[in-house]
Design a protein around this motif. Structure first.
Motif, short mmCIF file in Angstrom:
data_model
loop_
_atom_site.label_atom_id
_atom_site.label_comp_id
_atom_site.label_asym_id
_atom_site.label_seq_id
_atom_site.Cartn_x
_atom_site.Cartn_y
_atom_site.Cartn_z
N GLU A 121 -15.61 66.93 -53.67
CA GLU A 121 -16.50 66.52 -54.75
C GLU A 121 -17.51 67.61 -55.10
OE1 GLU A 121 -18.25 62.87 -53.55
OE2 GLU A 121 -16.37 61.73 -53.65
N THR A 122 -17.84 68.46 -54.15
CA THR A 122 -18.81 69.54 -54.40
C THR A 122 -18.13 70.91 -54.45
OG1 THR A 122 -19.26 69.70 -52.01
CG2 THR A 122 -20.68 68.24 -53.30
N TYR A 123 -16.80 70.93 -54.45
CA TYR A 123 -16.06 72.19 -54.45
C TYR A 123 -16.27 72.91 -55.77
CZ TYR A 123 -12.33 75.43 -53.13
OH TYR A 123 -11.62 76.55 -52.78
N VAL A 124 -16.44 74.22 -55.73
CA VAL A 124 -16.70 75.01 -56.94
C VAL A 124 -15.38 75.38 -57.60
CG1 VAL A 124 -17.73 77.12 -57.85
CG2 VAL A 124 -18.82 75.94 -55.93
N GLY A 125 -15.14 74.85 -58.81
CA GLY A 125 -13.93 75.15 -59.55
C GLY A 125 -12.74 74.33 -59.08
N PRO A 126 -11.55 74.62 -59.61
CA PRO A 126 -10.35 73.89 -59.21
C PRO A 126 -10.04 74.07 -57.72
CG PRO A 126 -9.95 75.15 -61.23
CD PRO A 126 -11.27 75.59 -60.69
N TRP A 127 -9.55 73.01 -57.09
CA TRP A 127 -9.13 73.06 -55.69
C TRP A 127 -7.62 73.16 -55.63
CZ3 TRP A 127 -5.76 70.34 -52.68
CH2 TRP A 127 -5.85 70.53 -51.30
N LEU A 128 -7.10 74.10 -54.83
CA LEU A 128 -5.68 74.21 -54.56
C LEU A 128 -5.46 74.20 -53.06
CD1 LEU A 128 -4.62 77.05 -57.08
CD2 LEU A 128 -4.29 74.58 -57.35
N PRO A 129 -4.32 73.70 -52.60
CA PRO A 129 -4.05 73.74 -51.15
C PRO A 129 -3.90 75.17 -50.66
CG PRO A 129 -2.11 73.00 -52.36
CD PRO A 129 -3.22 73.06 -53.35
N ASP A 130 -4.15 75.38 -49.38
CA ASP A 130 -3.96 76.70 -48.79
C ASP A 130 -2.51 77.16 -49.04
OD1 ASP A 130 -6.43 76.12 -47.81
OD2 ASP A 130 -5.95 76.47 -45.70
N PRO A 131 -2.32 78.40 -49.41
CA PRO A 131 -0.95 78.87 -49.64
C PRO A 131 -0.21 79.11 -48.32
CG PRO A 131 -2.50 80.67 -49.97
CD PRO A 131 -3.33 79.44 -49.71
N VAL A 132 0.97 78.54 -48.23
CA VAL A 132 1.86 78.80 -47.10
C VAL A 132 3.08 79.52 -47.66
CG1 VAL A 132 3.33 77.75 -45.34
CG2 VAL A 132 1.05 76.83 -45.76
N VAL A 133 3.33 80.73 -47.17
CA VAL A 133 4.40 81.57 -47.70
C VAL A 133 5.59 81.54 -46.76
CG1 VAL A 133 4.99 83.86 -48.59
CG2 VAL A 133 2.62 83.09 -48.64
N GLU A 134 6.77 81.25 -47.33
CA GLU A 134 7.99 81.17 -46.52
C GLU A 134 9.13 81.90 -47.23
OE1 GLU A 134 7.54 76.90 -44.36
OE2 GLU A 134 7.59 76.87 -46.53
N GLU A 135 10.12 82.29 -46.43
CA GLU A 135 11.28 83.00 -46.99
C GLU A 135 12.18 82.04 -47.77
OE1 GLU A 135 11.59 86.28 -46.83
OE2 GLU A 135 9.72 86.36 -45.69
N GLU A 136 12.28 80.80 -47.28
CA GLU A 136 13.11 79.79 -47.94
C GLU A 136 12.19 78.76 -48.58
OE1 GLU A 136 16.49 79.74 -47.94
OE2 GLU A 136 16.60 81.60 -46.78
N PRO A 137 12.58 78.24 -49.76
CA PRO A 137 11.70 77.27 -50.42
C PRO A 137 11.66 75.93 -49.71
CG PRO A 137 13.77 77.49 -51.62
CD PRO A 137 13.79 78.52 -50.53
N GLU A 138 10.47 75.36 -49.59
CA GLU A 138 10.31 73.99 -49.12
C GLU A 138 10.48 73.08 -50.33
OE1 GLU A 138 9.76 72.17 -46.53
OE2 GLU A 138 9.46 73.61 -44.92
N GLU A 139 11.43 72.17 -50.26
CA GLU A 139 11.72 71.34 -51.43
C GLU A 139 11.17 69.93 -51.30
OE1 GLU A 139 15.89 71.63 -52.11
OE2 GLU A 139 15.80 73.70 -52.76
#
Length: 285
Positions: free
Chosen positions: A80-98
């Motif tokens: 509620e007090t976050y500055v700007g849009p909130w996005l989840p932490d990026p998790v980078v993988e070789e294969e896509p999580e579907e």
């Protein structure tokens, strides 16, 4: 004796840790918080009468889920007090999580904690409603209702068009090249007419305070960014799948990392998700 007890507990716990992290991260959208919840579950596991636990995985998943439900209450206050849009932490993988892509994770943010838990445990992790009920301390009929309500809310977050893996990575590479070189014609050819940018700086680094909507506005932003890239550069660290979407991680002029994920439909980029908040990128180092 204490050392043996710790080794004993770890022997049963460590093989399950990746699965538990996966549950906690999808509940919370934060790598650090997910790791904290799983570590707290391990502490409780050490103190439990493990000889009486018939199914360690179910016991630990239940423990992690309940810890996450408590954590979500305080997380909502922070959002509620976050500055700007909130996005989840990026998790980078070789294969896509579907199973849970970035758009779906954003859709999950609109759910109550119990709806989120019921949906993830049943629809994503495949648990029966009896097990879901035991995990979130509700009866099976209530869990069915929670999951059904969640399904209605998150339907639009489900990927409608699967992008072939190599094609997704090709588009991500082409997007990086065009956006950093200022080739707006090539960039424009990749964008849908209703494309949007969502940038999370968390008040720690510069980022748009609101989503940027529409082809013309997105092209204008990249025109301005291209001038900055020509002066200061932007280095590709790695390409891959970020929360199930093709994308890349870069090191920007200030020396900090940045992640960019591309939502693609019918071969066109419909949304660009950029995480610049350094608090969310530390694990990528």
């Amino acid at each position: 004796m204490a050392g043996n007890a710790h080794e004993d507990a770890a022997a049963g716990f460590d093989p399950l840790r990746p699965k538990l992290i996966r549950v906690a991260y999808r509940m919370l959208g934060s790598v650090a918080d997910a790791e904290d919840m799983v570590q707290e579950a391990f502490i409780r596991w050490m103190g439990a009468d493990r000889s009486a636990v018939r199914e360690p995985e179910a016991f630990l998943r239940r423990t992690v889920t309940r810890l996450c439900l408590d954590q979500l209450k305080s997380a909502r206050l922070k959002r509620e007090t976050y500055v700007g849009p909130w996005l989840p932490d990026p998790v980078v993988e070789e294969e896509p999580e579907e199973d849970v892509t970035l758009p779906l994770m954003l859709a999950l943010e609109r759910l109550s904690p119990l709806e989120r838990a019921a949906f993830l445990l049943h629809d994503v992790f495949g648990l029966g409603f009896e097990e879901v009920a035991a995990t979130i301390d509700r009866d099976p009929a209530a869990c069915r209702q929670l999951a059904a309500r969640a399904r209605t809310h998150v339907r639009d977050g489900r990927p409608r068009f699967q992008v072939e893996q190599s094609r997704g990575l090709e588009l991500a590479q082409a997007f990086f090249t065009a956006s950093r070189s200022g080739d707006l014609k090539a960039l424009g050819a990749m964008l849908a007419s209703d494309v949007s940018i969502h940038a999370d700086g968390g008040g720690k680094r510069s980022a748009a305070m609101h989503p940027i909507l529409g082809f013309d506005a997105v092209i204008k932003v990249h025109e301005q960014l291209a001038a900055l890239f020509r002066k200061h550069g932007s280095d590709l660290v790695r390409a891959g799948f970020i929360n199930g979407l093709p994308g890349f991680v870069t090191r920007e002029a200030d020396g900090e990392l940045q992640s960019t994920a591309l939502e693609i439909e019918d071969g066109k980029v419909v949304a660009i998700y950029i995480v610049r908040n350094p608090d969310k990128l530390g694990h990528l180092h």
